[in-house]
Scaffold this active site. Sequence first.
Site, mmCIF file in Angstrom:
data_model
loop_
_atom_site.group_PDB
_atom_site.id
_atom_site.type_symbol
_atom_site.label_atom_id
_atom_site.label_comp_id
_atom_site.label_asym_id
_atom_site.label_seq_id
_atom_site.Cartn_x
_atom_site.Cartn_y
_atom_site.Cartn_z
ATOM 1 N N ASN A 14 -60.883 37.381 -58.650
ATOM 2 C CA ASN A 14 -60.905 38.597 -57.826
ATOM 3 C C ASN A 14 -60.756 39.846 -58.688
ATOM 4 O O ASN A 14 -61.420 40.854 -58.447
ATOM 5 C CB ASN A 14 -59.791 38.543 -56.773
ATOM 6 C CG ASN A 14 -60.205 37.777 -55.537
ATOM 7 O OD1 ASN A 14 -61.057 38.232 -54.785
ATOM 8 N ND2 ASN A 14 -59.622 36.604 -55.340
ATOM 9 N N LEU A 93 -42.502 40.148 -54.395
ATOM 10 C CA LEU A 93 -41.990 41.427 -54.910
ATOM 11 C C LEU A 93 -40.836 41.928 -54.042
ATOM 12 O O LEU A 93 -40.853 41.759 -52.819
ATOM 13 C CB LEU A 93 -43.125 42.458 -54.918
ATOM 14 C CG LEU A 93 -44.278 42.098 -55.863
ATOM 15 C CD1 LEU A 93 -45.501 42.964 -55.574
ATOM 16 C CD2 LEU A 93 -43.862 42.228 -57.330
ATOM 17 N N ASN A 107 -53.308 43.999 -51.387
ATOM 18 C CA ASN A 107 -53.257 42.564 -51.715
ATOM 19 C C ASN A 107 -54.402 41.857 -51.010
ATOM 20 O O ASN A 107 -54.798 42.252 -49.911
ATOM 21 C CB ASN A 107 -51.929 41.963 -51.231
ATOM 22 C CG ASN A 107 -51.818 40.475 -51.550
ATOM 23 O OD1 ASN A 107 -52.153 40.039 -52.660
ATOM 24 N ND2 ASN A 107 -51.371 39.680 -50.591
ATOM 25 N N HIS A 109 -55.328 38.147 -49.445
ATOM 26 C CA HIS A 109 -54.647 36.928 -49.011
ATOM 27 C C HIS A 109 -55.690 35.988 -48.400
ATOM 28 O O HIS A 109 -56.508 36.418 -47.586
ATOM 29 C CB HIS A 109 -53.570 37.265 -47.982
ATOM 30 C CG HIS A 109 -52.766 36.076 -47.573
ATOM 31 N ND1 HIS A 109 -51.837 35.495 -48.413
ATOM 32 C CD2 HIS A 109 -52.781 35.328 -46.452
ATOM 33 C CE1 HIS A 109 -51.306 34.448 -47.803
ATOM 34 N NE2 HIS A 109 -51.865 34.314 -46.618
ATOM 35 N N SER A 136 -58.142 38.228 -46.026
ATOM 36 C CA SER A 136 -57.743 39.565 -45.569
ATOM 37 C C SER A 136 -57.306 40.396 -46.769
ATOM 38 O O SER A 136 -56.664 39.880 -47.678
ATOM 39 C CB SER A 136 -56.552 39.472 -44.609
ATOM 40 O OG SER A 136 -56.791 38.560 -43.564
ATOM 41 N N LEU A 144 -43.554 39.908 -46.559
ATOM 42 C CA LEU A 144 -44.637 39.169 -47.223
ATOM 43 C C LEU A 144 -45.896 39.074 -46.353
ATOM 44 O O LEU A 144 -45.828 38.631 -45.196
ATOM 45 C CB LEU A 144 -44.142 37.748 -47.561
ATOM 46 C CG LEU A 144 -45.108 36.878 -48.357
ATOM 47 C CD1 LEU A 144 -45.267 37.380 -49.784
ATOM 48 C CD2 LEU A 144 -44.653 35.423 -48.349
ATOM 49 N N ASP A 145 -47.039 39.480 -46.923
ATOM 50 C CA ASP A 145 -48.361 39.331 -46.283
ATOM 51 C C ASP A 145 -48.413 39.956 -44.891
ATOM 52 O O ASP A 145 -49.043 39.414 -43.977
ATOM 53 C CB ASP A 145 -48.754 37.834 -46.209
ATOM 54 C CG ASP A 145 -48.819 37.185 -47.571
ATOM 55 O OD1 ASP A 145 -49.165 37.883 -48.539
ATOM 56 O OD2 ASP A 145 -48.500 35.992 -47.676
HETATM 57 C C1 GAR Z 1 -57.232 33.888 -54.345
HETATM 58 O O1 GAR Z 1 -57.750 32.935 -53.445
HETATM 59 C C2 GAR Z 1 -56.260 34.807 -53.637
HETATM 60 O O2 GAR Z 1 -56.639 35.121 -52.318
HETATM 61 C C3 GAR Z 1 -55.016 33.979 -53.656
HETATM 62 O O3 GAR Z 1 -54.996 33.382 -54.929
HETATM 63 C C4 GAR Z 1 -56.332 33.196 -55.392
HETATM 64 C C5 GAR Z 1 -56.455 33.820 -56.757
HETATM 65 O O4 GAR Z 1 -57.704 33.556 -57.345
HETATM 66 N N1 GAR Z 1 -53.865 34.786 -53.429
HETATM 67 C C6 GAR Z 1 -52.778 34.356 -52.808
HETATM 68 O O5 GAR Z 1 -52.644 33.224 -52.398
HETATM 69 C C7 GAR Z 1 -51.680 35.397 -52.662
HETATM 70 N N2 GAR Z 1 -50.596 34.882 -51.921
HETATM 71 P P1 GAR Z 1 -58.226 34.436 -58.567
HETATM 72 O O6 GAR Z 1 -57.103 34.457 -59.622
HETATM 73 O O7 GAR Z 1 -59.419 33.679 -59.054
HETATM 74 O O8 GAR Z 1 -58.548 35.788 -58.046
#
Ligand code: GAR
Length: 196
Positions: A14, A93, A107, A109, A136, A144-145
């Site tokens: 991402n 955090l 963020n 999620h 999202s 959180l979230d």
């Molecule tokens: C992504 O799917 C993101 O949405 C998730 O971790 C992955 C990271 O992938 N985030 C969470 O679960 C946050 N609680 P990436 O390092 O390849 O972007």
Amino acid sequence: MIKVAILVSGGGSNMLTLCDSMVGDHPARPVLVLSNDPKAKGLVRAAERGIATAAVDHRQFGKDRAAFEAELVKLLDAAQPDIICLAGFMRVLTAGFVERYASRMLNIHPSLLPKYKGLHTHARALEAGDAEAGCSVHIVTPELDDGPILGQAKVTVEAGETAETLAAKVLVQEHRLYPAVLRRFAGGEMGLLELA
Ligand code: GAR
């Protein structure tokens, strides 16, 4: 120019799509990629693109989240970002940290919030028998979230779907959604973006 710092814990796919989107007439540019893991692959990938990188190893701080975050703050404040994007940043955090960057930290999620805050989102969506899943982007608040949702993208859950296949499908949508939301947010747009 609007400055963006991106926080990652892992591969940073991402983060890369965000960085790659901030070109041309985009109002923002990436100024720092920061990780809680010095070995995060995302740091190498960002550095390959000429973006400044830094790491604060959270394991050196034990349970002292505030001390860990104080080091993050030093690095962030030196880079003076206008917007902070959490992109696969897997540390919870404190309210103090979140409030310092209130209304300018985003963020992504991997669920259709408010469903499935926290971890194992895809397994939980499958277990519930959901016909749709997705991702999202929201403003980070101390809970959180939980902050205001700026964008969502949906996928259809197919027969025989596993948590792994669903995660891969949702990740494709994350890569569309997050850059689109960041661009709008950098331009001052706060309305909900729903990608089909
Ligand atoms: C992504 O799917 C993101 O949405 C998730 O971790 C992955 C990271 O992938 N985030 C969470 O679960 C946050 N609680 P990436 O390092 O390849 O972007």
